[in-house]
Design an enzyme around this catalytic site. Structure first.
Site, PDB file in Angstrom:
ATOM      1  N   CYS A 127      54.816  26.486-151.456  1.00 34.42           N
ATOM      2  CA  CYS A 127      54.156  25.338-150.806  1.00 34.42           C
ATOM      3  C   CYS A 127      52.939  24.843-151.587  1.00 34.42           C
ATOM      4  CB  CYS A 127      53.743  25.699-149.394  1.00 34.42           C
ATOM      5  SG  CYS A 127      55.138  26.218-148.399  1.00 34.42           S
ATOM      6  N   HIS A 277      49.245  20.202-146.822  1.00 29.76           N
ATOM      7  CA  HIS A 277      50.653  20.560-146.960  1.00 29.76           C
ATOM      8  C   HIS A 277      51.274  20.574-145.570  1.00 29.76           C
ATOM      9  CE1 HIS A 277      54.289  22.738-147.265  1.00 29.76           C
ATOM     10  NE2 HIS A 277      53.796  23.829-146.723  1.00 29.76           N
ATOM     11  N   ASN A 307      59.177  21.003-143.025  1.00 30.52           N
ATOM     12  CA  ASN A 307      58.387  21.530-144.143  1.00 30.52           C
ATOM     13  C   ASN A 307      59.224  21.440-145.417  1.00 30.52           C
ATOM     14  OD1 ASN A 307      57.067  23.095-146.034  1.00 30.52           O
ATOM     15  ND2 ASN A 307      56.650  24.803-144.657  1.00 30.52           N
TER      16      ASN A 307
HETATM   17  N1  COA Z   1      63.934  28.750-131.209  1.00 32.49           N
HETATM   18  C1  COA Z   1      63.670  29.448-130.094  1.00 32.49           C
HETATM   19  N2  COA Z   1      63.048  30.641-130.094  1.00 32.49           N
HETATM   20  C2  COA Z   1      62.684  31.127-131.289  1.00 32.49           C
HETATM   21  C3  COA Z   1      62.923  30.442-132.498  1.00 32.49           C
HETATM   22  C4  COA Z   1      63.580  29.216-132.418  1.00 32.49           C
HETATM   23  N3  COA Z   1      63.864  28.482-133.503  1.00 32.49           N
HETATM   24  N4  COA Z   1      62.440  31.180-133.503  1.00 32.49           N
HETATM   25  C5  COA Z   1      61.900  32.272-132.972  1.00 32.49           C
HETATM   26  N5  COA Z   1      62.049  32.248-131.633  1.00 32.49           N
HETATM   27  C6  COA Z   1      61.636  33.229-130.640  1.00 32.49           C
HETATM   28  C7  COA Z   1      61.331  34.578-131.216  1.00 32.49           C
HETATM   29  O1  COA Z   1      62.521  35.304-131.404  1.00 32.49           O
HETATM   30  C8  COA Z   1      60.432  35.181-130.165  1.00 32.49           C
HETATM   31  O2  COA Z   1      61.221  35.676-129.130  1.00 32.49           O
HETATM   32  P1  COA Z   1      60.845  37.061-128.404  1.00 32.49           P
HETATM   33  O3  COA Z   1      59.499  36.802-127.787  1.00 32.49           O
HETATM   34  O4  COA Z   1      61.939  37.218-127.433  1.00 32.49           O
HETATM   35  O5  COA Z   1      60.817  38.080-129.482  1.00 32.49           O
HETATM   36  C9  COA Z   1      59.697  33.962-129.612  1.00 32.49           C
HETATM   37  O6  COA Z   1      60.437  32.808-130.033  1.00 32.49           O
HETATM   38  C10 COA Z   1      58.284  33.848-130.103  1.00 32.49           C
HETATM   39  O7  COA Z   1      58.296  34.104-131.487  1.00 32.49           O
HETATM   40  P2  COA Z   1      56.996  34.142-132.311  1.00 32.49           P
HETATM   41  O8  COA Z   1      57.316  34.371-133.740  1.00 32.49           O
HETATM   42  O9  COA Z   1      56.029  35.057-131.662  1.00 32.49           O
HETATM   43  O10 COA Z   1      56.497  32.640-132.084  1.00 32.49           O
HETATM   44  P3  COA Z   1      55.200  31.968-132.526  1.00 32.49           P
HETATM   45  O11 COA Z   1      54.505  31.452-131.349  1.00 32.49           O
HETATM   46  O12 COA Z   1      54.422  32.794-133.485  1.00 32.49           O
HETATM   47  O13 COA Z   1      55.760  30.722-133.346  1.00 32.49           O
HETATM   48  C11 COA Z   1      56.234  29.983-135.549  1.00 32.49           C
HETATM   49  C12 COA Z   1      56.626  30.920-134.424  1.00 32.49           C
HETATM   50  C13 COA Z   1      57.161  30.275-136.722  1.00 32.49           C
HETATM   51  C14 COA Z   1      56.439  28.548-135.116  1.00 32.49           C
HETATM   52  C15 COA Z   1      54.755  30.213-135.922  1.00 32.49           C
HETATM   53  O14 COA Z   1      54.501  31.583-136.098  1.00 32.49           O
HETATM   54  C16 COA Z   1      54.362  29.451-137.130  1.00 32.49           C
HETATM   55  O15 COA Z   1      54.265  28.262-137.105  1.00 32.49           O
HETATM   56  N6  COA Z   1      54.074  30.149-138.259  1.00 32.49           N
HETATM   57  C17 COA Z   1      53.801  29.529-139.494  1.00 32.49           C
HETATM   58  C18 COA Z   1      55.103  29.125-140.093  1.00 32.49           C
HETATM   59  C19 COA Z   1      54.941  28.237-141.300  1.00 32.49           C
HETATM   60  O16 COA Z   1      54.329  27.235-141.237  1.00 32.49           O
HETATM   61  N7  COA Z   1      55.546  28.659-142.405  1.00 32.49           N
HETATM   62  C20 COA Z   1      55.509  27.951-143.589  1.00 32.49           C
HETATM   63  C21 COA Z   1      54.145  28.094-144.189  1.00 32.49           C
HETATM   64  S1  COA Z   1      54.066  27.391-145.723  1.00 32.49           S
END
Ligand code: COA
Length: 350
Positions: A127, A277, A307
Site C-alpha cells: 500500500c 491511502h 482498497n
Molecule cells: N463479512 C461478515 N463477517 C465477517 C467478514 C465479512 N466479510 N469478515 C470477517 N467477519 C467476521 C469475523 O469472522 C468475526 O466473526 P467472529 O466474531 O464470529 O469471530 C467478526 O466478523 C468480527 O471480526 P473482526 O476481525 O473482529 O472485525 P473488525 O471489527 O476488526 O473488522 C476489519 C474487520 C478487517 C474490517 C478491520 O479489522 C479493518 O478494517 N482492519 C484494517 C484492514 C485494512 O485496512 N487492511 C488493509 C490495510 S493496507
C-alpha cells in the site's frame, strides 16, 4: 547540501524540484457490489459498509492483467502531459500483485507502451508502493539522472482473493485498478528552488510486523515454491490481522504527516488536501479526526473502488484533479500505510 536529515532527500535550495506533470487512471469496467459478494460468501452489504465504507469495487475480466490497467492509466497520463511514451526516460511500477512471479510488471507495461531500452523498476512495498516509488523518482529527478519518469501503481487483486467464507475478511476489502503520474523537473534558473512541486517524501518500514498482512506462498523460502499442501493449508490466501493493521494504520499515518510538516515548518492548517491511502474509510476517518482536518480537505473514493493498494493514491489523485479539487499553490499531502508494515507521507505544492 543545505540540510541532510536521515530518511528523506536533502533539502537543497539550489536543487531543482520534481513536479507532477499529469495524472491518469484506469479501472476495470466490471463493477462488483457487496450484494454480489454476499452470494458467494457469508457476508452482507451492511457488514462491509459499516466496517470499511466500501460499496463496490472493480474486478478485471478474464485476460486483463495489471500491466494492461497500468498501460491504459499511463497512456492517459502521457496524453494529458502532451508527451509520447518514447519521451520517457524511466518507468517505475508499484504493485503487490505482479503479472507474473518474474520478471516484474514494469517490463510488460513497457512493452505494452511500445517502448524499449528505458529502465523499468518494480517497487514491492504494497500500500505504500506509490510513495516509495515517488521517493525514488523524486531523487532521480532532483539529481538530474532522469527528466521524464512514469510512476504507475497497478493492482489486480481479484484473481488472488479467496471468494469464499475462509477468505471473506480480505476478499471484501480489495479491488483492481491502476493510477499513473508523469513526473518531471521544474527548472530552477534563479538559483532558488521554486516553491512548487514535491517538497519531500518520507518512507518507513518495520518488518517485525511482516506476517500481519501477507500472502505466505508461493514462497522461495520453502523447499517447494508452491505445493498442494500450501494450497490446502490456505497459504496462498491473503492473511490479515485486521485489528492490528487498523491500530497501526491510524497511528503511523498521522505521525508521517506531522513528520513531513515539521521538516518544512508547516502546520496542519497549511494542508489544503490530504489524500490518504484508501485502505478503509474508517481508517481514513480516524486519520482525519486525529489531524483535525475538515471533510473538504480530505479526499476519499474507497466507496467505489475498495482498497487498490499501490494504485489507490494515484487513482484518488487523478480524480481529485479531474474534480477540480486542487488549485495552483495548494499544499497536497499524501500518506499511506500497509503490509510490511510500510508507511510514509509526501508533501507536494501543486
Ligand atoms: N463479512 C461478515 N463477517 C465477517 C467478514 C465479512 N466479510 N469478515 C470477517 N467477519 C467476521 C469475523 O469472522 C468475526 O466473526 P467472529 O466474531 O464470529 O469471530 C467478526 O466478523 C468480527 O471480526 P473482526 O476481525 O473482529 O472485525 P473488525 O471489527 O476488526 O473488522 C476489519 C474487520 C478487517 C474490517 C478491520 O479489522 C479493518 O478494517 N482492519 C484494517 C484492514 C485494512 O485496512 N487492511 C488493509 C490495510 S493496507
Amino acid at each position: 547540501m543545505a540540510s541532510f536529515r536521515r530518511g528523506f532527500f536533502p533539502q537543497d535550495e539550489r536543487m531543482r524540484r520534481t513536479e507532477v506533470l499529469s495524472t491518469g487512471y484506469r479501472v476495470p469496467d466490471r463493477v462488483v457490489t457487496n450484494d454480489e459478494l454476499a452470494v458467494v460468501m457469508d457476508t452482507s452489504d451492511e457488514w462491509i459498509r459499516q466496517r470499511s465504507g466500501i460499496v463496490e469495487r472493480r474486478w478485471v475480466e478474464s485476460g486483463e492483467a495489471g500491466s494492461d490497467l497500468g498501460a491504459a492509466a499511463a497512456e492517459m497520463a502521457l496524453d494529458r502531459a502532451g508527451l509520447a511514451a518514447r519521451d520517457l526516460d524511466c518507468l517505475i511500477v508499484a504493485t503487490l500483485s505482479p503479472d507474473h512471479f518474474f520478471p516484474g510488471t514494469g517490463v510488460f507495461l513497457q512493452r505494452k507502451l511500445g517502448i524499449a531500452d528505458i529502465p523499468c523498476l518494480d517497487v514491492r512495498n504494497q500500500c505504500s508502493g506509490f510513495l516509495y516509488g515517488l521517493s525514488v523518482a523524486d531523487a532521480w529527478i532532483r539529481v538530474g539522472q532522469y527528466e521524464r519518469v512514469l510512476l504507475v501503481g497497478a493492482e489486480v487483486h481479484s484473481t488472488g482473493l479467496h471468494k469464499n467464507d475462509e477468505g471473506r475478511d480480505t476478499a471484501v476489502l480489495f479491488g483492481d485498478g491502476a493510477g499513473a503520474v508523469v513526473l518531471g523537473p521544474i527548472e530552477n534558473g534563479s538559483g532558488a528552488a521554486p516553491d512548487r512541486g514535491v517538497l519531500s517524501v518520507h518512507i518507513h518500514a518495520d518488518g517485525t510486523h511482516a506476517e500481519k498482512l501477507w500472502v505466505e506462498a508461493p514462497a522461495s523460502a520453502y523447499d517447494t515454491l508452491i505445493s498442494h499442501e500450501h494450497i490446502d493449508r490456505g497459504l496462498t490466501r491473503p492473511a490479515m490481522q485486521g485489528r492490528d493493521v487498523f491500530k497501526h494504520a491510524v497511528a503511523r499515518m498521522p505521525e508521517a504527516v506531522h513528520e513531513a510538516l515539521a521538516v518544512h515548518e508547516l502546520s496542519l492548517d497549511d494542508i489544503d488536501m490530504l489524500i490518504p491511502h484508501q485502505a478503509n474509510l474508517r481508517i481514513s476517518q480516524a486519520v482525519q479526526r486525529s489531524l483535525g482536518l475538515s471533510d473538504d480537505r480530505v479526499y476519499n473514493n474507497i466507496q467505489r473502488y475498495g482498497n487498490t493498494t499501490a494504485a489507490s493514491i494515484p487513482i484518488a489523485l487523478h480524480e481529485c484533479v479531474e474534480e477540480g479539487r486542487l488549485s495552483e499553490g495548494d499544499l497536497l499531502c499524501l500518506t499511506a500505510f500497509g503490509s510490511g508494515f510500510t508507511w510514509g507521507s509526501a508533501l507536494i505544492r501543486w
